[in-house]
Design a protein around this motif. Structure first.
Motif, mmCIF file in Angstrom:
data_model
loop_
_atom_site.group_PDB
_atom_site.id
_atom_site.type_symbol
_atom_site.label_atom_id
_atom_site.label_comp_id
_atom_site.label_asym_id
_atom_site.label_seq_id
_atom_site.Cartn_x
_atom_site.Cartn_y
_atom_site.Cartn_z
ATOM 1 N N LEU A 30 58.831 21.339 22.771
ATOM 2 C CA LEU A 30 58.738 22.237 23.921
ATOM 3 C C LEU A 30 57.272 22.411 24.270
ATOM 4 O O LEU A 30 56.474 22.787 23.433
ATOM 5 C CB LEU A 30 59.350 23.599 23.571
ATOM 6 C CG LEU A 30 60.759 23.522 22.981
ATOM 7 C CD1 LEU A 30 61.256 24.919 22.666
ATOM 8 C CD2 LEU A 30 61.689 22.813 23.916
ATOM 9 N N LEU A 82 57.066 22.972 34.859
ATOM 10 C CA LEU A 82 58.005 22.546 33.829
ATOM 11 C C LEU A 82 59.028 21.571 34.405
ATOM 12 O O LEU A 82 59.375 20.565 33.780
ATOM 13 C CB LEU A 82 58.733 23.750 33.236
ATOM 14 C CG LEU A 82 57.960 24.690 32.309
ATOM 15 C CD1 LEU A 82 58.830 25.884 31.950
ATOM 16 C CD2 LEU A 82 57.519 23.960 31.065
ATOM 17 N N ALA A 138 63.314 25.301 28.116
ATOM 18 C CA ALA A 138 63.284 23.842 28.078
ATOM 19 C C ALA A 138 64.665 23.211 28.229
ATOM 20 O O ALA A 138 64.840 22.273 29.010
ATOM 21 C CB ALA A 138 62.626 23.361 26.784
#
Length: 323
Positions: free
Chosen positions: A11, A72, A122
């Protein structure tokens, strides 16, 4: 039986990157490319289109947008695009084939509200990114990844040397030095660890452990990585280490353990370790990542934030300083 139920994948810490696109030399132009893999360009516009689609349609991505965490998602999209190209190339060399009759069971799993509502985004990001790709395209690549894992799971036995250091700069420098002077690897490790925990030499990594796949690399390869990187890279880095330098001394393919049958695993169980099996392909073909997406982490096989480049996973081959 070997247990591989635990979710894997490092992560990465949340970070925004605003570096400008830079052009490169020969080969396909980096202008307009999110990444170049084995001479093939991944379109910057294509990545942005996928991101825009998710922003409009996916509630979890909309939440990340409000939290200013869209980086992300964009890095996950680029990572997925890169892995798809790598598995296509690996499939040719490994002789893997897609059985269209079984393709439906490799379609991405339905969205899990529990996963996307967790503190750690994640897994939710991965589920959202699934929706950015055509279901059949995702299923075909998932099948190839599962086939790749089924070919190697339980069969990879490693012998490694490893040392753990607190200082990332010292560990990264050690990895570089070992790659330049592989004959001096033991002496260099012992010197670097002087006064601390001694290196573990000729350590056997059993074929019956997931780590044998997570460390999959060509013999002679040198890995620089935060300790337990496949579990929680962010927490290790926040604590200032520790970091490991690992030398792959030997890699053997051995017989399957009698109690392990790859056909009994569900696709998701096989796929979670398959990206590490693409590591040699990534190193052989080369990955040129657009700097706005950070830097390609060859240990964890994903794009990582630019501001973590100094502590990102790195794999070197002997007498080479490229990752």
């Amino acid at each position: 039986m070997m247990r591989i139920m635990r979710r894997s994948g490092a992560l990465v810490a949340v970070a925004a990157s605003s570096l400008l696109l830079a052009a490169c030399g020969g080969g396909p132009s980096q202008v307009g490319a999110a990444a170049i893999v084995d001479g093939q360009s991944i379109s910057l516009d294509g990545v942005q289109t996928k991101l825009d689609t998710l922003i409009k349609s996916d509630k979890f991505v909309q939440q990340l947008q409000q939290q200013r965490k869209l980086d992300l998602v964009s890095r996950a999209i680029v990572s997925r695009e890169v892995l798809y190209k790598l598995v296509d190339k690996a499939a040719q060399g490994e002789g893997l084939r897609v059985d269209e009759r079984n393709l439906d069971k490799y379609l991405p799993s339905p969205e899990s509200a529990q996963t996307q509502g967790s503190d750690d985004p994640a897994a939710g990001v991965e589920q959202s990114v699934d929706k950015a790709f055509a279901p059949q395209e995702a299923a075909r690549h998932r099948m190839l990844l599962a086939e790749l894992s089924a070919k190697y799971i339980g069969r990879v036995s490693l012998t490694v040397d490893r040392v753990q250091l607190q200082d990332p700069a010292k560990a990264r420098d050690l990895a570089d030095r070992i790659a330049r002077e592989p004959q001096q690897a033991t002496a260099l490790m012992q010197q670097a660890a002087a006064g601390g925990e001694p290196p573990s030499l000729n350590e056997a990594v059993s074929n019956n452990t997931p780590q044998s796949l997570a460390l999959f690399a060509e013999p002679g390869s040198v890995l620089f990585t935060p300790s337990n990187a496949q579990q929680s890279q962010q927490s290790e880095q926040a604590a200032g280490g520790p970091y490991q330098v690992i030398v792959i001394k030997k890699r053997d393919l051995v017989a399957l353990p009698p109690d392990l049958d790859p056909t009994k695993f569900q696709p998701d169980q096989l796929i979670q370790y398959s990206k590490y099996l693409l590591r040699p392909t990534a190193l052989a073909t080369g990955i040129n990542l657009n700097p706005r997406y950070g830097q390609w982490d060859t240990v964890n096989m994903q794009a990582g934030p630019a501001d973590e480049a100094a502590v990102a996973g790195k794999v070197l081959t002997p007498k080479s300083s490229s990752s």
